[in-house]
Design a protein around this motif. Structure first.
Motif: not given
Length: 566
Positions: A143, A191, A194, A201, A253, A255-256, A476, A480, A483, A541, A543
């Motif tokens: 991101r 971004r 996440e 959220r 990020s 998560r990424w 949502e 990921t 996404r 979220l 993944e």
């Protein structure tokens, strides 16, 4: 790997997290000036007429030139035939506040007036292409990197536009400028989402929404203070230069990073956040959830060998391993004998259409974006006919979005996502249809203009609310690993809706009720299509692709209490 569990250990936002949230939100908010700024940079002058010849005079004593909008008439006192010619000497433009635009700088009037629409269409065409490309690149390269590159491109082309006098060059730069815009807006939103856990959220969404309202409302006084469109374009572009440096020093990020197998980098970021908040956490945040041996913090080699493999497993597989330690040990011993799944194949937008569940979900979300863009931009196009000060009108239209976001927050906090989205879509559809069907006056001559205006404003309010919920749900429901690509593809389809909206508005030449009825039908259908989708409120979220499919079940893919919370 439960990233949300690590976020819960860290607690609420600290200074480092807040700073990064503000950096990306600032990037998106200033970028909105580029998107909405076309209202001022490509606006038509209040009046214009042909310029007189260098030594010519206007009609006086029966002889002279009569300048009109698209032709110049010479009237001879001797009684000869009047001579009519095109505006060969150019045009004189008049605006109430002395503002300029692309129109009067490049003389896009009369037989060249269609080129104004071309400039706008080219711009949205660039946004359409950029939304898809930026989404794909973001899922591959991250991101932060794509936002950083898009921001540099946006500033460079924005500055170039302020010095461009050639029409062909203007079109080329407009397309490229639009191409870079999604990377600084849609990806920024992804971004930010996440960074948030299920419990905060919705609050993060409200903060982003209210800052969006503030930013587009501030554009009106900025445009008023800089009536020359070139100065406005240059100021908007230069305002983002400091943001480039801020993005560079932000972090990626988490998560990424986890989904790309770069767990060590994600772990370092989590440790930085913990240190900034003076949190002492023994061991590691990631992988420790699956392997208690790592709590001692002495098994970094094990992380390096197995982080990519473990993060690609589905939740069900992870739970089975926790129940069966012998199987887990066997998997760890054989981890070096086969390549990690995430290295074998990179997920692409095509993967969304490989299962029936994800295909249906993607098509529904695509339609949402198309319908909401048609209705949202359709209302703005109709609003262009409002009388009065255009700067004040733009400001008022901007701030009226704030109540929609506040109502959304209260509804989603109490009822989740699905029911509020159905409600606002249906109400928006009904009010649009009513607006189209109510006559301007009754048979007895009673004026119903106020009634039409009230229902039109309600339609605009609820269409804004629908768009807001769709933004959040789109982020949502997609995993990921896809996404950004899915969000970018949705935005691309949405821009097609924005390009179609003017043609739907043009149907008023057949009957003035048709555009609003079309808007209403599109909104009602969008509301009905919410029914097949899962509720995403207070759910982690998804993944992986498997997590995305499991989101249709009653319990989320990792909604159970994580080991970190036990």
């Amino acid at each position: 790997m439960d990233v949300d569990a690590s976020f819960e250990i860290l607690g609420g936002f600290g200074g480092l997290q807040t700073l990064n949230f503000l950096i990306f939100m600032l990037c998106g908010n200033i970028s909105s000036w580029h998107l909405m700024g076309v209202v001022f940079t490509t606006s038509m002058p209040d009046e214009y007429r042909c310029s007189l010849p260098p030594n010519g005079t206007s009609l006086r004593d029966g002889e002279g030139y009569i300048p009109e909008q698209c032709q110049l008439i010479y009237e001879d006192e001797a009684g000869g035939e009047n001579e009519t010619m095109s505006c060969v000497y150019g045009w004189d433009y008049y605006s109430a506040h002395g503002e300029t635009s692309v129109v009067d700088d490049l003389d896009l009037v009369c037989d060249r007036a269609i080129l104004v629409g071309t400039v706008t269409s080219i711009y949205f065409g660039g946004i359409l292409a950029g939304a898809y490309v930026a989404g794909q690149l973001s899922d591959i390269y991250g991101r932060r990197l794509v936002v950083f590159g898009s921001l540099i491109g946006l500033v460079a082309t924005g500055v170039g536009l302020s010095f461009m006098w050639n029409f062909a060059g203007m079109l080329a730069l407009r397309f490229i400028h639009g191409f870079f815009l999604p990377g600084t807006m849609f990806l920024v939103y992804i971004r930010l989402i996440e960074m948030l856990t299920p419990r905060n959220r919705l609050t993060g969404q409200l903060v982003f929404d209210m800052m969006w309202v503030v930013s587009i409302a501030l554009l009106a006084p900025l445009a008023y203070a800089l009536p020359n469109w070139r100065h406005l374009q240059l100021a908007i572009s230069l305002c983002q230069v400091p943001v480039i440096f801020l993005i560079w020093f932000s972090y990626e990020s988490i998560r990424w990073l986890v989904q790309r197998g770069r767990v060590e980098e994600a772990e370092k970021i989590l440790q930085r956040i913990a240190k900034s908040k003076n949190i002492s956490h023994p061991g590691y945040f990631l992988l420790a959830q699956q392997d208690p041996d790592l709590q001692n913090g002495n098994r970094l080699e094990k992380i390096k060998e197995n982080s990519i493999e473990l993060e690609t497993k589905t939740t069900l597989e992870k739970d089975q391993e926790l129940v069966n330690p012998q199987q887990e040990k066997s998997n760890l011993d054989n981890s070096n004998q086969r390549p990690p799944a995430s290295v074998k194949k990179r997920a692409t937008i095509i993967d969304l259409f490989k299962t029936r569940t994800l295909t249906i979900r993607a098509l529904i979300v695509f339609y949402w974006w198309f319908a909401c863009n048609v209705v949202y931009y359709g209302f703005f196009i109709n609003a262009a006919n409002l009388v009065g000060n255009k700067y004040l009108n733009f400001f008022l239209i901007s701030v009226t979005e704030a109540p929609a976001y506040i109502v959304n927050y209260l509804m989603m906090k109490r009822f989740g996502r699905r029911r509020p989205l159905i409600f606002v879509c249906v109400i928006s559809g009904v009010t649009c249809v009513i607006t189209g069907l109510v006559p301007s006056e009754t048979a007895s001559g009673t004026d119903l203009t106020v009634v039409i205006l009230v229902f039109a404003m309600l339609g605009k309010l609820f269409s804004t609310a629908a768009f807001d919920i769709i933004f959040l749900m789109s982020a949502e429901v997609f995993p990921t690993v896809l996404r950004s690509a899915a969000f970018g593809a949705s935005a691309m389809v949405g821009k097609v809706g924005g390009m179609v909206a003017p043609f739907i508005v043009y149907l008023n030449v057949i009957h003035n009720s048709i555009p609003m009825i079309v808007f209403g039908v599109l909104s009602l259908l969008a509301g009905l299509l919410v029914l097949p989708l899962p509720e995403t409120s207070d759910r982690t979220l998804p993944e992986t692709l498997d997590d995305g499919v499991k989101l249709t079940s009653k319990a989320g893919p990792r909604d159970e209490k994580s080991p970190a919370d036990v």
